[in-house]
Design a protein around this motif. Sequence first.
Motif, PDB file in Angstrom:
ATOM      1  N   UNK A  10      68.756 -36.114   4.459  1.00  0.00           N
ATOM      2  CA  UNK A  10      68.127 -35.154   3.650  1.00  0.00           C
ATOM      3  C   UNK A  10      67.130 -35.751   2.606  1.00  0.00           C
ATOM      4  N   UNK A  11      67.396 -36.969   2.142  1.00  0.00           N
ATOM      5  CA  UNK A  11      66.606 -37.838   1.274  1.00  0.00           C
ATOM      6  C   UNK A  11      65.610 -38.255   1.995  1.00  0.00           C
ATOM      7  N   UNK A  12      65.406 -38.792   3.070  1.00  0.00           N
ATOM      8  CA  UNK A  12      64.509 -38.971   4.010  1.00  0.00           C
ATOM      9  C   UNK A  12      63.469 -37.751   4.171  1.00  0.00           C
ATOM     10  N   UNK A  13      63.986 -36.671   4.676  1.00  0.00           N
ATOM     11  CA  UNK A  13      63.394 -35.523   4.835  1.00  0.00           C
ATOM     12  C   UNK A  13      62.557 -34.835   3.637  1.00  0.00           C
ATOM     13  N   UNK A  14      63.210 -34.929   2.401  1.00  0.00           N
ATOM     14  CA  UNK A  14      62.437 -34.663   1.071  1.00  0.00           C
ATOM     15  C   UNK A  14      61.093 -35.778   0.966  1.00  0.00           C
ATOM     16  N   UNK A  15      61.524 -36.916   1.297  1.00  0.00           N
ATOM     17  CA  UNK A  15      60.434 -38.004   0.981  1.00  0.00           C
ATOM     18  C   UNK A  15      59.419 -37.858   1.745  1.00  0.00           C
ATOM     19  N   UNK A  16      59.670 -37.405   3.252  1.00  0.00           N
ATOM     20  CA  UNK A  16      58.493 -37.161   4.005  1.00  0.00           C
ATOM     21  C   UNK A  16      57.803 -35.862   3.851  1.00  0.00           C
ATOM     22  N   UNK A  17      58.471 -35.102   3.447  1.00  0.00           N
ATOM     23  CA  UNK A  17      57.900 -33.543   2.762  1.00  0.00           C
ATOM     24  C   UNK A  17      56.833 -33.944   1.804  1.00  0.00           C
ATOM     25  N   UNK A  18      57.429 -34.714   0.936  1.00  0.00           N
ATOM     26  CA  UNK A  18      56.315 -35.057  -0.367  1.00  0.00           C
ATOM     27  C   UNK A  18      55.325 -35.980   0.213  1.00  0.00           C
ATOM     28  N   UNK A  25      51.435 -39.708  -3.189  1.00  0.00           N
ATOM     29  CA  UNK A  25      52.730 -40.445  -2.994  1.00  0.00           C
ATOM     30  C   UNK A  25      52.470 -41.227  -1.792  1.00  0.00           C
ATOM     31  N   UNK A  26      52.092 -40.897  -0.814  1.00  0.00           N
ATOM     32  CA  UNK A  26      52.242 -41.884   0.562  1.00  0.00           C
ATOM     33  C   UNK A  26      51.287 -42.769   0.261  1.00  0.00           C
ATOM     34  N   UNK A  27      50.118 -42.722  -0.779  1.00  0.00           N
ATOM     35  CA  UNK A  27      49.068 -44.193  -1.055  1.00  0.00           C
ATOM     36  C   UNK A  27      49.756 -44.981  -1.862  1.00  0.00           C
ATOM     37  N   UNK A  28      50.750 -44.508  -2.824  1.00  0.00           N
ATOM     38  CA  UNK A  28      51.211 -45.322  -3.930  1.00  0.00           C
ATOM     39  C   UNK A  28      52.417 -46.105  -3.775  1.00  0.00           C
ATOM     40  N   UNK A  29      53.248 -45.683  -2.433  1.00  0.00           N
ATOM     41  CA  UNK A  29      54.287 -46.353  -2.305  1.00  0.00           C
ATOM     42  C   UNK A  29      55.653 -45.735  -2.735  1.00  0.00           C
ATOM     43  N   UNK A  30      55.414 -44.665  -3.453  1.00  0.00           N
ATOM     44  CA  UNK A  30      56.758 -44.308  -4.061  1.00  0.00           C
ATOM     45  C   UNK A  30      57.863 -43.877  -3.064  1.00  0.00           C
ATOM     46  N   UNK A  31      58.993 -44.238  -3.522  1.00  0.00           N
ATOM     47  CA  UNK A  31      60.194 -43.990  -2.457  1.00  0.00           C
ATOM     48  C   UNK A  31      61.283 -43.296  -3.279  1.00  0.00           C
ATOM     49  N   UNK A  32      61.934 -42.108  -2.524  1.00  0.00           N
ATOM     50  CA  UNK A  32      63.011 -41.614  -2.808  1.00  0.00           C
ATOM     51  C   UNK A  32      64.376 -41.960  -2.555  1.00  0.00           C
ATOM     52  N   UNK A  55      48.879 -56.369 -17.525  1.00  0.00           N
ATOM     53  CA  UNK A  55      49.646 -56.982 -16.370  1.00  0.00           C
ATOM     54  C   UNK A  55      50.731 -55.926 -15.946  1.00  0.00           C
ATOM     55  N   UNK A  56      50.988 -54.972 -16.467  1.00  0.00           N
ATOM     56  CA  UNK A  56      51.982 -53.701 -15.995  1.00  0.00           C
ATOM     57  C   UNK A  56      51.395 -52.662 -15.412  1.00  0.00           C
ATOM     58  N   UNK A  57      52.268 -51.806 -14.787  1.00  0.00           N
ATOM     59  CA  UNK A  57      51.857 -50.714 -13.884  1.00  0.00           C
ATOM     60  C   UNK A  57      50.744 -49.816 -15.249  1.00  0.00           C
ATOM     61  N   UNK A  58      49.724 -49.489 -14.479  1.00  0.00           N
ATOM     62  CA  UNK A  58      48.731 -48.626 -15.429  1.00  0.00           C
ATOM     63  C   UNK A  58      49.385 -47.269 -15.995  1.00  0.00           C
ATOM     64  N   UNK A  59      49.086 -46.849 -16.992  1.00  0.00           N
ATOM     65  CA  UNK A  59      49.858 -45.703 -17.595  1.00  0.00           C
ATOM     66  C   UNK A  59      49.827 -44.354 -16.490  1.00  0.00           C
ATOM     67  N   UNK A  60      48.709 -44.318 -15.711  1.00  0.00           N
ATOM     68  CA  UNK A  60      48.602 -43.140 -14.684  1.00  0.00           C
ATOM     69  C   UNK A  60      49.605 -43.557 -13.765  1.00  0.00           C
ATOM     70  N   UNK A  61      49.895 -44.874 -13.313  1.00  0.00           N
ATOM     71  CA  UNK A  61      50.982 -44.903 -12.512  1.00  0.00           C
ATOM     72  C   UNK A  61      52.111 -44.252 -12.927  1.00  0.00           C
ATOM     73  N   UNK A  62      52.468 -44.714 -14.082  1.00  0.00           N
ATOM     74  CA  UNK A  62      53.689 -44.629 -14.519  1.00  0.00           C
ATOM     75  C   UNK A  62      54.273 -43.106 -14.837  1.00  0.00           C
ATOM     76  N   UNK A  63      53.104 -42.337 -15.272  1.00  0.00           N
ATOM     77  CA  UNK A  63      53.174 -40.819 -15.224  1.00  0.00           C
ATOM     78  C   UNK A  63      53.281 -40.122 -14.019  1.00  0.00           C
ATOM     79  N   UNK A  68      55.950 -37.041 -10.023  1.00  0.00           N
ATOM     80  CA  UNK A  68      56.123 -37.093  -8.721  1.00  0.00           C
ATOM     81  C   UNK A  68      57.820 -36.999  -8.634  1.00  0.00           C
ATOM     82  N   UNK A  69      58.505 -37.598  -9.503  1.00  0.00           N
ATOM     83  CA  UNK A  69      60.071 -37.384  -9.262  1.00  0.00           C
ATOM     84  C   UNK A  69      60.501 -36.014  -9.718  1.00  0.00           C
ATOM     85  N   UNK A  70      59.678 -35.403 -10.489  1.00  0.00           N
ATOM     86  CA  UNK A  70      60.057 -34.126 -11.395  1.00  0.00           C
ATOM     87  C   UNK A  70      59.790 -32.885  -9.943  1.00  0.00           C
TER      88      UNK A  70
END
Length: 156
Positions: A10-18, A25-32, A55-63, A68-70
């Motif tokens: 189910x987790x893999x399925x949701x991740x694939x659907x996203x 989602x697919x271009x940034x490397x987000x994983x569920x 040197x940290x993740x850009x604010x846009x990446x954090x947001x 994406x999690x939401x």
Amino acid sequence: MPAMSATDAERESLGELMKQTVPWVRTTGVEFVEVAAGRVVATLPDHPDQRNHVGGPHAAMIFGLGETASGAVVLAAFGHCLDRATPLVARAEVEYRKLALGPLRAEAVLGRPAEEVVAELDAGERPEFPVPVIVGNADGVTTAELTVVWTLRPNR
């Protein structure tokens, strides 16, 4: 009744659907890594080309990770309603708490009981509901907090 944890399938399925429905989602490397009807945990690896000037993740990446999690929470909780409603972000607020460095983890939780939201949809309303998100670093330190307010727009 508390939400049951999703199986690996189910987790893999949701991740694939996203990844299929949201190209970002697919271009940034987000994983569920955890999925339940009312809670999702997503991670974002540290990529040098996604960093900011300190040197940290850009604010846009954090947001983006938090939003994406939401969205994954919304899909997990209301996926059965997609034939009659389209989930959309109505508004969002983010507070950057501490400099984020390295890989990130976002935990999103449905802010209202799903049954209430569906009851409003059933009554012909366009429900809104918050999804609070906490973003932290690999050490578990909170680096940002978001509240993403979603709506289910009835399909006409």
